[in-house]
Design a protein around this motif. Sequence first.
Motif, short mmCIF file in Angstrom:
data_model
loop_
_atom_site.label_atom_id
_atom_site.label_comp_id
_atom_site.label_asym_id
_atom_site.label_seq_id
_atom_site.Cartn_x
_atom_site.Cartn_y
_atom_site.Cartn_z
N MET A 153 0.82 -1.21 0.00
CA MET A 153 0.00 0.00 0.00
C MET A 153 0.85 1.27 0.00
N ALA A 154 2.14 1.15 0.42
CA ALA A 154 2.99 2.34 0.46
C ALA A 154 3.16 2.93 -0.92
N GLN A 155 3.25 2.07 -1.92
CA GLN A 155 3.44 2.58 -3.27
C GLN A 155 2.22 3.37 -3.72
N ILE A 156 1.06 2.98 -3.28
CA ILE A 156 -0.16 3.71 -3.66
C ILE A 156 -0.10 5.13 -3.10
N ARG A 157 0.22 5.23 -1.82
CA ARG A 157 0.29 6.56 -1.20
C ARG A 157 1.38 7.41 -1.84
N ASP A 158 2.48 6.79 -2.24
CA ASP A 158 3.55 7.55 -2.88
C ASP A 158 3.07 8.17 -4.18
N ILE A 159 2.36 7.42 -4.99
CA ILE A 159 1.90 7.93 -6.29
C ILE A 159 0.90 9.06 -6.09
N LYS A 160 -0.04 8.87 -5.18
CA LYS A 160 -1.08 9.88 -5.02
C LYS A 160 -0.60 11.12 -4.29
N SER A 161 0.53 11.00 -3.55
CA SER A 161 1.06 12.19 -2.88
C SER A 161 2.05 12.95 -3.74
N GLY A 162 2.43 12.36 -4.88
CA GLY A 162 3.36 13.04 -5.75
C GLY A 162 4.80 12.71 -5.49
N ARG A 163 5.12 11.91 -4.47
CA ARG A 163 6.50 11.55 -4.19
C ARG A 163 6.91 10.36 -5.04
N VAL A 164 8.14 10.33 -5.47
CA VAL A 164 8.66 9.22 -6.25
C VAL A 164 9.43 8.27 -5.36
N GLY A 165 9.79 7.10 -5.92
CA GLY A 165 10.47 6.07 -5.14
C GLY A 165 11.88 6.47 -4.74
N GLU A 166 12.49 5.63 -3.91
CA GLU A 166 13.84 5.89 -3.44
C GLU A 166 14.82 5.83 -4.61
N PRO A 167 15.84 6.70 -4.64
CA PRO A 167 16.81 6.68 -5.73
C PRO A 167 17.58 5.37 -5.75
N GLN A 168 17.93 4.92 -6.95
CA GLN A 168 18.68 3.69 -7.13
C GLN A 168 20.02 4.01 -7.77
N ARG A 169 20.95 3.11 -7.61
CA ARG A 169 22.25 3.31 -8.21
C ARG A 169 22.16 3.06 -9.71
N GLY A 170 22.96 3.82 -10.48
CA GLY A 170 22.97 3.63 -11.92
C GLY A 170 21.81 4.35 -12.58
N PRO A 171 21.83 4.45 -13.90
CA PRO A 171 20.75 5.13 -14.62
C PRO A 171 19.45 4.35 -14.50
N MET A 172 18.36 5.06 -14.32
CA MET A 172 17.06 4.43 -14.21
C MET A 172 16.36 4.46 -15.58
N PRO A 173 15.71 3.37 -15.97
CA PRO A 173 15.04 3.34 -17.28
C PRO A 173 13.87 4.31 -17.33
N ARG A 174 13.88 5.17 -18.34
CA ARG A 174 12.80 6.14 -18.51
C ARG A 174 12.24 5.99 -19.92
N ARG A 175 11.00 6.39 -20.08
CA ARG A 175 10.40 6.36 -21.41
C ARG A 175 9.17 7.25 -21.43
N LEU A 176 8.80 7.67 -22.63
CA LEU A 176 7.56 8.42 -22.83
C LEU A 176 6.43 7.43 -22.98
N ALA A 177 5.38 7.58 -22.19
CA ALA A 177 4.30 6.60 -22.20
C ALA A 177 2.98 7.28 -21.86
N ALA A 178 1.90 6.64 -22.28
CA ALA A 178 0.55 7.05 -21.89
C ALA A 178 0.17 6.28 -20.64
N ILE A 179 -0.18 7.00 -19.59
CA ILE A 179 -0.53 6.39 -18.31
C ILE A 179 -2.03 6.53 -18.09
N VAL A 180 -2.67 5.42 -17.73
CA VAL A 180 -4.09 5.41 -17.39
C VAL A 180 -4.21 5.11 -15.90
N ALA A 181 -4.85 6.00 -15.17
CA ALA A 181 -5.09 5.81 -13.74
C ALA A 181 -6.59 5.75 -13.51
#
Length: 531
Positions: free
Chosen positions: A1-29
Amino acid sequence: MAQIRDIKSGRVGEPQRGPMPRRLAAIVAGDISGYSRLMQIDEEGTHTRVKRIERDLIEPSIVEHHGRLVKTTGDGFIAIFDSPVEAVRCSIVIQQNLVGRNAALPKHHWIEYRIGVNLGDVIIETDDVYGDGVNIATRLEGIAHPGEVYISGGIYEQIKHKLVCGYESLGDRHVKNITDPVRVYRVLSDPAAFLQNRKRREGILIFLLSLAVLMIAGGGLWYMLLQTGKLPNLVSAPVSPPEVQKAPAAKQPAPPAQPAPKLAPTQQQATPQPEPSPASKQAAPLPPSASPAAPAGQPATQAAASIPEPEMVALRGGSFAMGSNEDASEKPVRQVTVKPFAMGKFPVSVREWNACAAAKACGFTASGKDDAPVANVSWSDAKQYVAWLAETTRKPYRLPSEAEWEYAARGGTQTKFWWGDQLQPGMANCKNCSDIPAIDQPVKVGSLKPNPFGLFDMGGGVDQWVEDCWHRNYQGAPADGSAWVENACPSHVIRSGSWRKDSDYARTSSRGSYDTNVRYPTHGFRVALSP
């Protein structure tokens, strides 16, 4: 459930080592409106219904529209799509299906989703997705009304000319934890009502402006006439007081009543048509019936000639083995008897469809070449067309039943395709059936070879709607060739496959389904005619 609260509060996950995969995508919530209230009313029942909706509707719809379900959130879901068009189309399908599911329930038990769709750069993980692209989608979901889809300006710019739906601009909105305002649009899956209301408002505005212009012009003219002395003096003429006015003249006797002139007998009675002989009913094409009623001032022959009526092929009917063992939905194979009927030689073309649109009887004007099959048609659209055609021509046009369609597609054969069990070039317009490139529109009707019954494009081209409601298999299906229907079924059967699908869909027994009121770019239809 923590991930749910993170998304709805606008906070992102903890930083990880190395480059994180990013992409342009359509998100449906998506999120259920009033979920806590529903759980309070019936906790176990609500939980069971929500899980069933996720299993039977949410997940299959996302997969069908080439998306990926990232996760469910108890009362909602997050999905990711490569295509903004498919993301919005999937959202519309979900909302329209839920309308049918709620129809038999009291309103306080309805499960209604609010859906937000956004296009943005996101961070991808194995079981989650992060970033402002996700946050904006969840914010749009939060401000959407139950049962509606809200999209961002980025999504709107990508889909505005690619979907047959309407959009209502809600302006720029400031949403929580997002610095810049977001341009928001409400998706109207049936834009006709919105367009009608907008035209009515525009008409009222034009009338008021015209009235104001006339009043100003009239005042100016009155002033000019008054200055030139050409305006008659309306107040200086003496008026006799009531007591000195002259008595009215003696009442004259009324003239004798004149006899009413005799009217010529009407000449608009329809000439009775002879009943066609049984032999003529078997011939192809079918003989024309009585001409449709012409508009006022237009000869009936001219009105009939202006309607591009589909060319029909008369079929004698008979018994055949319907279905196959290729797929569970095509079982069990059973003997079906079809009565004589006529089938459209080709799928309904753009030109034929647009005649209905011009008569204001069909919901949209189709684009593309006139001799191409019409596409992006829902089952309800197809029903509108056959109803208009039947009324205008005074012939019993309709959609074919699924059994009639397969009987006609087989052309008297029992092989995988009507020409045999192996692919052959020049027989079907599908993704791997020929050298024809998969463009945005199928080839024109009649481009390839006809089957043994003289019918074209019975496999490939466009998916073709039939009358039947969708059932998972043929258990309990009628054996007399009639359509298998119920009241208000949420989805109907489609046949034939399309130019975008591979050859497996072009098999004569292949069948699929789609939502009754939702348009899709590969969906068309052909008509049938009762004898």
